[in-house]
Design a protein around this motif. Structure first.
Motif, short mmCIF file in Angstrom:
data_model
loop_
_atom_site.label_atom_id
_atom_site.label_comp_id
_atom_site.label_asym_id
_atom_site.label_seq_id
_atom_site.Cartn_x
_atom_site.Cartn_y
_atom_site.Cartn_z
N ILE A 105 0.88 -1.26 -0.13
CA ILE A 105 -0.03 -0.04 -0.07
C ILE A 105 0.78 1.21 0.02
N ASP A 106 1.97 1.17 0.80
CA ASP A 106 2.97 2.38 0.68
C ASP A 106 3.75 2.53 -0.75
N TRP A 107 3.86 1.53 -1.07
CA TRP A 107 4.65 1.53 -2.51
C TRP A 107 3.53 2.17 -3.60
N ALA A 108 2.39 1.63 -3.59
CA ALA A 108 1.21 2.20 -4.52
C ALA A 108 0.99 3.35 -4.27
N ALA A 109 0.73 4.08 -2.91
CA ALA A 109 0.61 5.35 -2.98
C ALA A 109 1.56 6.28 -3.25
N GLY A 110 2.82 5.84 -3.19
CA GLY A 110 4.10 6.77 -3.49
C GLY A 110 4.09 6.45 -5.21
N HIS A 111 3.49 5.68 -5.77
CA HIS A 111 3.51 5.59 -7.35
C HIS A 111 2.29 5.74 -7.75
N LYS A 112 1.51 6.69 -7.11
CA LYS A 112 0.02 7.14 -7.59
C LYS A 112 -0.92 5.99 -8.15
N ILE A 113 -0.94 5.04 -7.58
CA ILE A 113 -1.79 3.82 -7.85
C ILE A 113 -3.17 4.49 -6.66
N GLU A 114 -4.18 4.45 -7.51
CA GLU A 114 -5.46 4.90 -6.64
C GLU A 114 -6.38 3.69 -6.33
N LYS A 115 -6.44 2.63 -6.97
CA LYS A 115 -7.35 1.56 -6.48
C LYS A 115 -6.36 0.31 -6.62
N VAL A 116 -6.48 -0.39 -5.69
CA VAL A 116 -5.81 -2.00 -5.93
C VAL A 116 -7.12 -2.54 -5.78
N PHE A 117 -7.00 -3.92 -6.69
CA PHE A 117 -8.03 -4.80 -7.04
C PHE A 117 -7.54 -6.45 -6.60
N LEU A 118 -8.23 -7.10 -6.06
CA LEU A 118 -7.60 -8.45 -5.93
C LEU A 118 -8.81 -9.57 -6.13
N GLY A 119 -8.17 -10.64 -6.75
CA GLY A 119 -9.14 -11.84 -6.89
C GLY A 119 -8.56 -13.01 -6.14
N THR A 120 -9.63 -13.89 -5.54
CA THR A 120 -9.24 -14.81 -4.70
C THR A 120 -10.18 -15.94 -4.62
N THR A 121 -10.12 -17.00 -4.23
CA THR A 121 -10.76 -18.41 -4.15
C THR A 121 -11.65 -18.21 -3.04
N GLU A 122 -12.96 -18.93 -3.05
CA GLU A 122 -13.88 -19.00 -1.81
C GLU A 122 -13.08 -19.69 -0.92
N LYS A 123 -12.14 -20.50 -1.19
CA LYS A 123 -11.63 -21.51 0.07
C LYS A 123 -10.64 -20.73 0.89
N PHE A 124 -10.22 -19.36 0.64
CA PHE A 124 -9.27 -18.72 1.33
C PHE A 124 -10.08 -17.73 2.34
N LEU A 125 -10.89 -18.43 3.26
CA LEU A 125 -11.58 -17.85 4.42
C LEU A 125 -10.80 -16.90 5.23
N ALA A 126 -9.81 -17.18 5.66
CA ALA A 126 -9.04 -16.41 6.50
C ALA A 126 -8.43 -15.19 5.48
N ALA A 127 -8.18 -15.43 4.28
CA ALA A 127 -7.68 -14.36 3.60
C ALA A 127 -8.88 -13.17 3.22
N HIS A 128 -10.05 -13.54 3.24
CA HIS A 128 -11.27 -12.89 3.20
C HIS A 128 -11.17 -12.07 4.25
N ARG A 129 -11.10 -12.46 5.65
CA ARG A 129 -11.29 -11.62 6.82
C ARG A 129 -10.10 -10.78 7.18
N PHE A 130 -8.86 -11.21 6.60
CA PHE A 130 -7.72 -10.24 6.45
C PHE A 130 -7.90 -9.11 5.64
N TYR A 131 -8.29 -9.37 4.41
CA TYR A 131 -8.67 -8.07 3.40
C TYR A 131 -9.68 -7.26 4.13
N GLU A 132 -10.74 -7.85 4.50
CA GLU A 132 -11.98 -6.89 5.01
C GLU A 132 -11.68 -6.27 6.12
N LYS A 133 -10.55 -6.86 7.02
CA LYS A 133 -10.16 -6.07 8.39
C LYS A 133 -9.19 -5.13 7.94
#
Length: 174
Positions: A105-133
């Protein structure tokens, strides 16, 4: 106490990066994916480390214990990919995933990125919680940028809006 250090990817890390990612995908989550299904892993510098993109590794005691990448998809947008952490280095004791995400995120902000998107699988439930948190919002597949690289295992999608010119502060984690 063991210390996690985040470094930019170097070719010396290639085999450890591939082994870590495949181990998590196949052995932990039983996703039938191969090295050949992920050609980006064979050429990380030319795939990720171009434009506003980059690839980082988390190192502990000289070993790769985590990865994350930012793929520049143009128009001040990027895709978060390859966030994988060795199970022994997950959670609040090490904060490996958080350190990797803050670096991205720090790198993206410093390089003028405004939005970061990601795709994941339904199986990565802990990852979903991590991203949302950590401020990511779920988005419908149809709302993704046309140039977003959807992987065949991706079924759930998120985005994060970065306030450009305001970098995230690294909190005291110890």
């Amino acid at each position: 106490m063991e210390v996690i250090v985040i470094e930019k990817y170097r070719e010396a890390y290639k085999n450890e990066v591939i082994d870590l990612i495949l181990d998590v995908q196949r052995n932990e989550f039983q996703i039938p994916i191969t090295r050949e299904d992920q050609p980006d892993l064979n050429d990380i510098p030319n795939f990720y480390q171009t434009g506003a993109g980059n690839f980082w590794v988390a190192i502990c005691n000289g070993k790769v214990v985590g990865t994350i990448s930012l793929l520049d998809i143009e128009n001040n947008q990027a895709a978060l990919r390859k966030l994988f952490v060795n199970p022994a280095y997950r959670g609040s004791h090490y904060n490996t995933a958080k350190l990797l995400l803050l670096t991205l995120i720090d790198w993206a902000a410093g390089h003028k990125i405004e939005k970061v998107f990601l795709g994941t699988t339904e199986k990565f439930l802990a990852a979903h919680r991590f991203y949302e948190k950590n401020g990511f919002c779920q988005i419908q597949k149809e709302k993704l940028p046309a140039v977003f690289p959807i992987m065949k295992v991706d079924t759930k999608f998120y985005y994060y809006r970065i306030i450009v010119n305001r970098r995230m502060e690294f909190p005291e984690i110890l």
